[in-house]
Every structure is written in structure tokens, then in C-alpha cells.
Design an enzyme around this catalytic site. Sequence first.
Site, short mmCIF file in Angstrom:
data_model
loop_
_atom_site.label_atom_id
_atom_site.label_comp_id
_atom_site.label_asym_id
_atom_site.label_seq_id
_atom_site.Cartn_x
_atom_site.Cartn_y
_atom_site.Cartn_z
N SER A 112 0.83 -1.19 0.00
CA SER A 112 0.00 0.00 0.00
C SER A 112 0.88 1.26 0.00
O SER A 112 1.69 1.44 -0.90
CB SER A 112 -0.99 -0.08 1.17
OG SER A 112 -2.09 0.78 0.99
N ASP A 170 -9.69 -4.94 -4.66
CA ASP A 170 -9.13 -4.05 -3.64
C ASP A 170 -9.98 -2.78 -3.58
O ASP A 170 -10.08 -2.04 -4.56
CB ASP A 170 -7.68 -3.70 -3.98
CG ASP A 170 -6.94 -3.04 -2.82
OD1 ASP A 170 -7.57 -2.30 -2.05
OD2 ASP A 170 -5.72 -3.28 -2.70
N HIS A 197 -7.54 -5.91 -0.27
CA HIS A 197 -6.40 -5.13 0.18
C HIS A 197 -5.59 -5.91 1.22
O HIS A 197 -5.68 -5.67 2.42
CB HIS A 197 -6.90 -3.80 0.77
CG HIS A 197 -5.82 -2.76 0.90
ND1 HIS A 197 -5.18 -2.24 -0.21
CD2 HIS A 197 -5.28 -2.15 1.98
CE1 HIS A 197 -4.29 -1.34 0.20
NE2 HIS A 197 -4.34 -1.27 1.53
#
Length: 222
Positions: A112, A170, A197
Amino acid sequence: GAAMAEARPLRLLALHGYRQSARRLRQRTGALRKALRGRAELVAIDAPHRLPSSAEDDPDGDDPPRGWWFSGPGTFEAGEAAAAPAGLEESLSAVAAALAEHGPFDGLLGFSQGAALAAMVCALRARGDPRFPVAFAVLVAAFASRAPAHGHFYREPIALPSLHVVGDTDAVIAAALSRELAQCFVEPVVLSHPGGHFIPAAAAQKKAYLEFLERFCPGQGQ
């Protein structure tokens, strides 16, 4: 051959996501670390910036959430074209310090916001920045910073081997953002998975990680 059996595993410096920490990344990569056992090890570091705690954080407070940079005062939105992003230089310095103090490292693994930071480090490395002796990066749920001040990272193709792990569902970092970042790299390898995610480590992804990592020998990045 016999020589390869003597070789140490690859070492990857691992960069956690926004509102995470090194400890949380370790907790969430158990399956991945097991999948890579003997081939690669992960060494996670904390981002330098502490965030204000919120209700979902650990009540014992020994592990505050952290971030690598901000798009607004104490906040971060991946989609925001921040006019005055803050904190990135300290994070680049923290990565450089970790590479120097805990090295040698062979590559980076980011998740991320940590993957977005890792991509910036790749850009600097590809331009010859001596602070970042890494040979490759594994970028999970990554994105390109929308801040105009960060645009220089993506102006020229990033010539460093990269594996981009993209979750088709995601809901935090849309798959399209990760694919768009992959196009900033020279010959990126893109691994899609049906999940959201997180860092996937099921059989199909394990195979892809190992195939990518097979391209590298310990000590190549130095």
C-alpha cells in the site's frame, strides 16, 4: 548446484501500509514468510511518522499507527493531489538508514503506501542514488503519488525489476491505480489475484513470487 545451497536467502526490506507498523506487517505476512522460507526473508521497519490513534487501534497503545507521508495535516488519501505533501524526505532517509544499518538487503517489499514509497526508492535507485543499494522490488497494492511535488519520480521509466501484486477487488487502492504505476516501470511483472487489500500468499501467488525471486542472487544489489 551445491554452491546455491550454501547461499543465504534473499533479504527484503519490508515497508508497511499507512496506519500500520512493522509489528502489524509481521503479523499479516505469516503466510507469505512461510511461503518464502529458505528463499527470502523479510525485515520490516517502522515508518518515522506516528499518527493520532483512533478507535480501531490497539487499546494498549504500545504500537501506534504510522505513516510514510501525508497528503494533508496528519492525514493521507491516496487519490488526493496534495498541494503540500509532508514527511517524505524523513521516510526516504529512514529507508536509507535501514539499508545501511541492517543490510545487506537485496530488494524491497512494500504494501500500500509502503509500496508507493518503495516505487519512489526504485526511481531514485534507477537514477543511481547510492543510498538505495537494492536490485528489485515487490510492490503490493501500490500506487503513484498524485502530489505534483512527487511527479518527478514517474517522469522517466523506472529501470529496476519489479513485481506488482494487484487485488482485483481491492477497495482501498483500486486495481487500476496499481496497474497504472506498473506502467511506469521497465518490463514490470504484474500478478493479479481475486482478493482485496492484503498481501496474498496462496499457492498461485507463492509460485509467482518464487519465479520472480529466482531471477536474483544474494548480494546483487550492492
